[in-house]
Enzyme design. Structure first.
Site, mmCIF file in Angstrom:
data_model
loop_
_atom_site.group_PDB
_atom_site.id
_atom_site.type_symbol
_atom_site.label_atom_id
_atom_site.label_comp_id
_atom_site.label_asym_id
_atom_site.label_seq_id
_atom_site.Cartn_x
_atom_site.Cartn_y
_atom_site.Cartn_z
ATOM 1 N N CYS A 18 0.871 -1.188 0.000
ATOM 2 C CA CYS A 18 0.000 0.000 0.000
ATOM 3 C C CYS A 18 0.902 1.229 0.000
ATOM 4 O O CYS A 18 2.085 1.130 -0.346
ATOM 5 C CB CYS A 18 -0.981 -0.026 1.174
ATOM 6 S SG CYS A 18 -0.209 0.021 2.789
ATOM 7 N N ASN A 21 2.277 1.471 4.356
ATOM 8 C CA ASN A 21 2.576 0.198 5.039
ATOM 9 C C ASN A 21 2.245 0.254 6.528
ATOM 10 O O ASN A 21 2.878 -0.400 7.351
ATOM 11 C CB ASN A 21 4.040 -0.225 4.819
ATOM 12 C CG ASN A 21 4.355 -1.654 5.230
ATOM 13 O OD1 ASN A 21 5.484 -1.965 5.621
ATOM 14 N ND2 ASN A 21 3.406 -2.543 5.160
ATOM 15 N N CYS A 23 -1.478 0.693 7.321
ATOM 16 C CA CYS A 23 -2.921 0.364 7.420
ATOM 17 C C CYS A 23 -3.283 -0.848 6.563
ATOM 18 O O CYS A 23 -3.475 -1.949 7.078
ATOM 19 C CB CYS A 23 -3.783 1.563 7.014
ATOM 20 S SG CYS A 23 -3.577 3.014 8.066
ATOM 21 N N ARG A 24 -3.384 -0.672 5.244
ATOM 22 C CA ARG A 24 -3.950 -1.730 4.406
ATOM 23 C C ARG A 24 -3.017 -2.924 4.210
ATOM 24 O O ARG A 24 -3.441 -4.076 4.328
ATOM 25 C CB ARG A 24 -4.354 -1.146 3.043
ATOM 26 C CG ARG A 24 -5.516 -0.187 3.129
ATOM 27 C CD ARG A 24 -5.663 0.647 1.876
ATOM 28 N NE ARG A 24 -4.543 1.547 1.693
ATOM 29 C CZ ARG A 24 -4.352 2.314 0.641
ATOM 30 N NH1 ARG A 24 -5.209 2.248 -0.364
ATOM 31 N NH2 ARG A 24 -3.318 3.127 0.561
ATOM 32 N N SER A 25 -1.733 -2.669 3.871
ATOM 33 C CA SER A 25 -0.873 -3.828 3.565
ATOM 34 C C SER A 25 -0.496 -4.650 4.802
ATOM 35 O O SER A 25 -0.457 -5.878 4.705
ATOM 36 C CB SER A 25 0.352 -3.432 2.735
ATOM 37 O OG SER A 25 1.175 -2.523 3.406
ATOM 38 N N ASP A 135 -8.305 3.848 1.076
ATOM 39 C CA ASP A 135 -7.330 4.229 2.095
ATOM 40 C C ASP A 135 -8.069 4.702 3.353
ATOM 41 O O ASP A 135 -8.795 5.700 3.299
ATOM 42 C CB ASP A 135 -6.470 5.361 1.519
ATOM 43 C CG ASP A 135 -5.331 5.736 2.437
ATOM 44 O OD1 ASP A 135 -5.352 5.309 3.610
ATOM 45 O OD2 ASP A 135 -4.421 6.452 1.980
#
Ligand code: 4NP
Length: 167
Positions: A18, A21, A23-25, A135
Site C-alpha cells: 500500500c 505500510n 494500514c492496508r498492507s 485508504d
C-alpha cells in the site's frame, strides 16, 4: 505445474503493498498469514508487506488497524513498516497492490520481465475485480472494517489461485 523441484517443496512469496505500510498492507499480511496458518500452509507460503512511500518506515501498524484486526483475532503488533525495494520483485511471486495508484507505482519500479507478478489485490475477490481497497488513514471509523472485509474476501481467492497454480 510441478509442486516439487529436486525434492524441495516450492515456497511461494506474497508481498502486500500500500502507500504507507501502516494500514492496508499490514492488514493484508496479517489476514493472509492467519488464513495460511489455518490451512496449515505456512511452510509453503512466505508473506510480507511494504509501502510505496517512506513516511512511516520503522513504525508499527496504525493503532486503528491493529484494534480492528485484533477484534477478528489477528495480531499486527509485531509488524514494522518498510518501503518496497527493487529486490522484492525477485524475492516475491505475487506483489499485491491495494489500489490502482500503488499498482501504477509498482509497475514503474518493476524490472523488465516481472510485470506478471504485480496484481491488484481485489482482482482476487469475489465481485471486487478492478476495485481499490479504500485508504482508511484519513477516513477513519468504518474505513478499517471495510478494509478487513475486502481483504478477507480477496485473501480467499488469492489462496485458491496460489494452491491451484503452484502447490
Ligand atoms: P496505508 O494508509 O497506505 O494503507 O498504510 C496510509 C498511511 C499513511 C498515509 C497515507 C495512507 N500518510 O499519508 O501518511
Amino acid at each position: 505445474m510441478s509442486n516439487e523441484i529436486w525434492g524441495v517443496l516450492v515456497l511461494i512469496g506474497v508481498l502486500f503493498v500500500c502507500l504507507g505500510n501502516i494500514c492496508r498492507s499490514p492488514t493484508g499480511e496479517g489476514v493472509f498469514q492467519n488464513l495460511v496458518e489455518q490451512k496449515d500452509l505456512n511452510d509453503r507460503i512466505t508473506i510480507d508487506s511494504a509501502g510505496t512511500a517512506a513516511y512511516h518506515i520503522g513504525e508499527p501498524p496504525d493503532p486503528r488497524s491493529q484494534a480492528a484486526a485484533k477484534l477478528r483475532g489477528i495480531d499486527l503488533s509485531d509488524l514494522r513498516a518498510r518501503r518496497v525495494e527493487v529486490q522484492d520483485f525477485k524475492k516475491f511471486d505475487y506483489l499485491l497492490a491495494m489500489d490502482a495508484d500503488n499498482h501504477a507505482n509498482l509497475m514503474r519500479m518493476c524490472p523488465p520481465g516481472s510485470e506478471h507478478k504485480v496484481h491488484l489485490m481485489l482482482d482476487f475477490g469475489e465481485g471486487t475485480k478492478g476495485r481499490d481497497v479504500p485508504d482508511p488513514y484519513y477516513l477513519g471509523g468504518e474505513g478499517f472494517e471495510v478494509v478487513l472485509d475486502l481483504i478477507e474476501n480477496a485473501s480467499n481467492g488469492l489462496l485458491e489461485e496460489i494452491c491451484n497454480k503452484h502447490l
